[in-house]
Design an enzyme around this catalytic site. Sequence first.
Site, PDB file in Angstrom:
ATOM      1  N   ASN A 211      -4.966   9.918   7.351  1.00 12.45           N
ATOM      2  CA  ASN A 211      -6.284   9.296   7.341  1.00 12.45           C
ATOM      3  C   ASN A 211      -6.133   7.788   7.183  1.00 12.45           C
ATOM      4  O   ASN A 211      -5.548   7.355   6.189  1.00 12.45           O
ATOM      5  CB  ASN A 211      -7.120   9.860   6.183  1.00 12.45           C
ATOM      6  CG  ASN A 211      -8.561   9.414   6.258  1.00 12.45           C
ATOM      7  OD1 ASN A 211      -9.030   8.997   7.310  1.00 12.45           O
ATOM      8  ND2 ASN A 211      -9.265   9.504   5.149  1.00 12.45           N
TER       9      ASN A 211
ATOM     10  N   ASN B 291      -5.236   6.127  -6.901  1.00 17.90           N
ATOM     11  CA  ASN B 291      -5.793   7.491  -6.858  1.00 17.90           C
ATOM     12  C   ASN B 291      -4.843   8.539  -7.449  1.00 17.90           C
ATOM     13  O   ASN B 291      -4.512   9.539  -6.829  1.00 17.90           O
ATOM     14  CB  ASN B 291      -6.189   7.870  -5.425  1.00 17.90           C
ATOM     15  CG  ASN B 291      -5.030   7.852  -4.448  1.00 17.90           C
ATOM     16  OD1 ASN B 291      -3.998   7.231  -4.712  1.00 17.90           O
ATOM     17  ND2 ASN B 291      -5.185   8.533  -3.331  1.00 17.90           N
TER      18      ASN B 291
ATOM     19  N   ASP C 299       1.515   2.792   3.602  1.00 21.54           N
ATOM     20  CA  ASP C 299       0.622   3.876   3.195  1.00 21.54           C
ATOM     21  C   ASP C 299       1.443   5.147   2.917  1.00 21.54           C
ATOM     22  O   ASP C 299       1.035   6.258   3.257  1.00 21.54           O
ATOM     23  CB  ASP C 299      -0.477   4.149   4.219  1.00 21.54           C
ATOM     24  CG  ASP C 299      -1.621   4.966   3.614  1.00 21.54           C
ATOM     25  OD1 ASP C 299      -1.586   5.268   2.399  1.00 21.54           O
ATOM     26  OD2 ASP C 299      -2.555   5.324   4.368  1.00 21.54           O
TER      27      ASP C 299
ATOM     28  N   HIS D 282     -10.772   0.679   1.926  1.00 25.08           N
ATOM     29  CA  HIS D 282     -10.456   1.844   2.761  1.00 25.08           C
ATOM     30  C   HIS D 282     -11.715   2.100   3.594  1.00 25.08           C
ATOM     31  O   HIS D 282     -12.712   2.588   3.076  1.00 25.08           O
ATOM     32  CB  HIS D 282     -10.127   3.021   1.835  1.00 25.08           C
ATOM     33  CG  HIS D 282     -10.085   4.362   2.499  1.00 25.08           C
ATOM     34  ND1 HIS D 282      -8.941   5.112   2.596  1.00 25.08           N
ATOM     35  CD2 HIS D 282     -11.052   5.115   3.070  1.00 25.08           C
ATOM     36  CE1 HIS D 282      -9.200   6.262   3.196  1.00 25.08           C
ATOM     37  NE2 HIS D 282     -10.472   6.296   3.494  1.00 25.08           N
TER      38      HIS D 282
ATOM     39  N   HIS E 241      -5.062  -0.127   6.236  1.00 26.44           N
ATOM     40  CA  HIS E 241      -4.691   0.722   7.383  1.00 26.44           C
ATOM     41  C   HIS E 241      -5.619   0.673   8.603  1.00 26.44           C
ATOM     42  O   HIS E 241      -6.259   1.645   8.951  1.00 26.44           O
ATOM     43  CB  HIS E 241      -4.485   2.184   6.944  1.00 26.44           C
ATOM     44  CG  HIS E 241      -5.472   2.715   5.951  1.00 26.44           C
ATOM     45  ND1 HIS E 241      -6.822   2.687   6.167  1.00 26.44           N
ATOM     46  CD2 HIS E 241      -5.281   3.289   4.738  1.00 26.44           C
ATOM     47  CE1 HIS E 241      -7.424   3.224   5.128  1.00 26.44           C
ATOM     48  NE2 HIS E 241      -6.528   3.595   4.251  1.00 26.44           N
TER      49      HIS E 241
ATOM     50  N   HIS F 101       0.835  -1.210   0.000  1.00 29.17           N
ATOM     51  CA  HIS F 101       0.000   0.000   0.000  1.00 29.17           C
ATOM     52  C   HIS F 101       0.869   1.260   0.000  1.00 29.17           C
ATOM     53  O   HIS F 101       1.435   1.629   1.021  1.00 29.17           O
ATOM     54  CB  HIS F 101      -0.899  -0.017   1.254  1.00 29.17           C
ATOM     55  CG  HIS F 101      -1.914   1.079   1.296  1.00 29.17           C
ATOM     56  ND1 HIS F 101      -3.117   0.935   1.961  1.00 29.17           N
ATOM     57  CD2 HIS F 101      -1.940   2.327   0.770  1.00 29.17           C
ATOM     58  CE1 HIS F 101      -3.823   2.055   1.839  1.00 29.17           C
ATOM     59  NE2 HIS F 101      -3.120   2.917   1.134  1.00 29.17           N
TER      60      HIS F 101
ATOM     61  N   LEU G 173       2.461   6.546  -5.274  1.00 30.61           N
ATOM     62  CA  LEU G 173       3.619   7.060  -6.011  1.00 30.61           C
ATOM     63  C   LEU G 173       3.288   8.360  -6.747  1.00 30.61           C
ATOM     64  O   LEU G 173       4.175   9.018  -7.287  1.00 30.61           O
ATOM     65  CB  LEU G 173       4.141   6.005  -6.989  1.00 30.61           C
ATOM     66  CG  LEU G 173       4.678   4.712  -6.340  1.00 30.61           C
ATOM     67  CD1 LEU G 173       5.138   3.718  -7.398  1.00 30.61           C
ATOM     68  CD2 LEU G 173       5.827   5.017  -5.370  1.00 30.61           C
TER      69      LEU G 173
ATOM     70  N   HIS H  59       3.654  14.310   0.245  1.00 33.36           N
ATOM     71  CA  HIS H  59       3.019  15.584  -0.121  1.00 33.36           C
ATOM     72  C   HIS H  59       4.068  16.672  -0.236  1.00 33.36           C
ATOM     73  O   HIS H  59       5.109  16.627   0.422  1.00 33.36           O
ATOM     74  CB  HIS H  59       1.982  15.995   0.928  1.00 33.36           C
ATOM     75  CG  HIS H  59       0.732  15.181   0.869  1.00 33.36           C
ATOM     76  ND1 HIS H  59      -0.146  15.246  -0.179  1.00 33.36           N
ATOM     77  CD2 HIS H  59       0.218  14.268   1.730  1.00 33.36           C
ATOM     78  CE1 HIS H  59      -1.153  14.415   0.031  1.00 33.36           C
ATOM     79  NE2 HIS H  59      -0.950  13.798   1.180  1.00 33.36           N
TER      80      HIS H  59
END
Lengths: 428, 312
Positions: A277, A93, A304, A178, A231, A59, A62, A308
């Site tokens: 999250n 996503n 995860d 999720h 997660h 998980h 990229l 950013h």
Amino acid sequence: MLCIKNGMVVDGISDVPYKADILIDKGKVIDIRENIEDAAEEVIDAAGKWVLPGLVDAHCHLREPGFEYKEDISSGTRSAAAGGFTSVACMANTNPVVDNGAMVNYIKSMAMVKGVVKVYPIAAVTKGQQGQELTEMRELKEAGAVALSDDGKPIMNPHLMKLALQYAKGLDMLIISHCEDLSLVGDGLMNEGYMSTVLGLKGITRAAEEVMVARDIILAEVLDAPIHIAHVSTKGSVELIRQAKRRGVKVTCETAPHYFSATDAWVDGYDTNAKVNPPLRTDEDVAAIKQGLKDGTIDIIATDHAPHHRDDKEVEYSLAANGISGFETAFSLAYTHLVETGVLSIQELVHKMSKGPADILKIDAGTIEIGKPADIIVVDLHRTYTVDVSKFYSKGKNSPFHGCTLKGKVMHTIVDGKVIMKNEKIIV
Amino acid sequence: MMALNRKDLLGLRGMTRAELEEILSTAEDMKSILLSDTKKASYLQGKSVVMLFYENSTRTRFSFEFAAKYLGAHTASVAVSSSSVAKGESLIDTGKTLQSMGVDVIVLRHPMSGAPHLLAKHVSASVINAGDGINEHPTQALLDMFTIRQKKGTLEGVKVAIIGDILHSRVARSNVWGLTTMGAEVRVAGPTTLMPPDIEKMGAKVFYRVEEAIKGADVVMGLRLQRERQQKGLLPSLREYTHLFGITQERMRLAKADALIMHPGPVNRGVEISSDLVDGEHSVINEQVTNGVAIRMALLYLLTRRNRDAVH
């Protein structure tokens, strides 16, 4: 030929670690035994260190295509290699979303061109991750998607989720869920509890996660279909999954290092690097996550990894993006908080970070075996160091663990017999 | 005495009793200036104070503006619409722009909790929190504490009942931090859906029956109840709220005979508190407003003094 000499080997199959040399040729392991006297062109001295199967991440994000300013396949896979991961499964996503065969092929070909570790795309469950219509799962599977997930966006409609599990089962595809009930989340920003009261940030009830975990377990049970819960962060989720496993439900799950290494107290000072999250929970949850890892309720550890840009984090807490840049601290956090504290043995940890995730995703990885691809890492378990995000290979410097002192460091990373990281430096 | 040595006033959480004492006693002096004929001092001469407001406010903004002007500062007001918070110039950039224009103090009101903390980290100017999201409204709590202390002579052991929407109230949070630090007993009461979890760990006593909270209280403070709480399903109706938690003459009979009626304003008459109490003899609501100017004068003085002492 490459020879890794004098290390303690955890091969992912044997019950106990043993001292051996590993000889690698043409990308594969060709010999494992003590004192290999062979004229290998390249030797890695692993004396005093441990030789493990390359880690497998089920998980990560990229960010390419669409969010290359946060991360791309080149920087992301180098970050993965720096963290000891030789295979990573990346979430869908991106922009555009990985919801068709062409996109799966695009990710795979970009990874071939720019990547330094093996990249396995996870494709979306619904078109555009909109939660309306199912994706063409057969095409996705044939293109090479290893699993399906709308990660980041829960499938709120239970009927659609049922259909997705049903359809995917027919194709022998795994759905990674999720779990988050958006109506319970509302405008919540952090775990609901004392810290949300103190900081005056709207709370997210733990029920937002647990209600969905319960729903998905029930759907999987009714359909006798497999499901993987992403997660896991709360005590209640661990207990729901534990009970479901006892009943024989085909449920597997993962947690991420931050859910056993940090709590909602880390949000104090409105630290947006601690915004993730699901949100960081409490000491009680951390203890339950560790117990779940120990008793096998939690099958694997996934990063995860959610890099950013600082523009998305150096803002008001309410506006900040969710996520932690996780590749480069995952192993050290797990070793420090799980092995050093006696929760897991080193073999158990290795399993949860290599063979375990490889088996769930049906990837041929996670062991050191003669004849298999040489995806191997060398770690120094005595090494204590301080996390410095400025040294991350990831573009994402967003980690609440900056400045933390951790134990256990990945020193060398080898993918298909090729040295990608040597002495903590990516060399490709 | 120089207890307060801070660049910013972000909240009352974590402030020491000595710091709070200094602010309150400085406000006594400031109140004399405020009540004098000239209303003029020169403590802030040559200083610039900007009111940066991302939320509508009249009383708090004017209160700060008058406080700064009475002390001789240059002032300016910037009103930014809440809707442009996410789209427009970033808060940090706006703060740095103002600082580059020579601003010494930024008074920030913002709809998001923690925004003043973010700004304070990125500018060398002093930042005063004039209300951030549902987190804190420290100057309101200080003026409440000042008012109670003037009326009751002390804060030690004083029983203060805060009634209403505690969950969304930055006034309640600041008052719990400040009053408990000063040794007062803080009681909070409101509907279960509007009570933040574990607030008792902050030092407040929690009540779900308003009568029990008011019983024997020295001060009863109402909070404004937003109509949108009903729309979001947190309350069935304002009518039911008033029935269960409205502060009325009858309920006030349970309080001490000389109990004060307080409210941070603006008041929803007949919803959280009855009109006869708002205008009654125990109400100090208008005096709170006056004291607010004194408190803000004190803070502007104390925070800029830090810089002044460094220069001389």
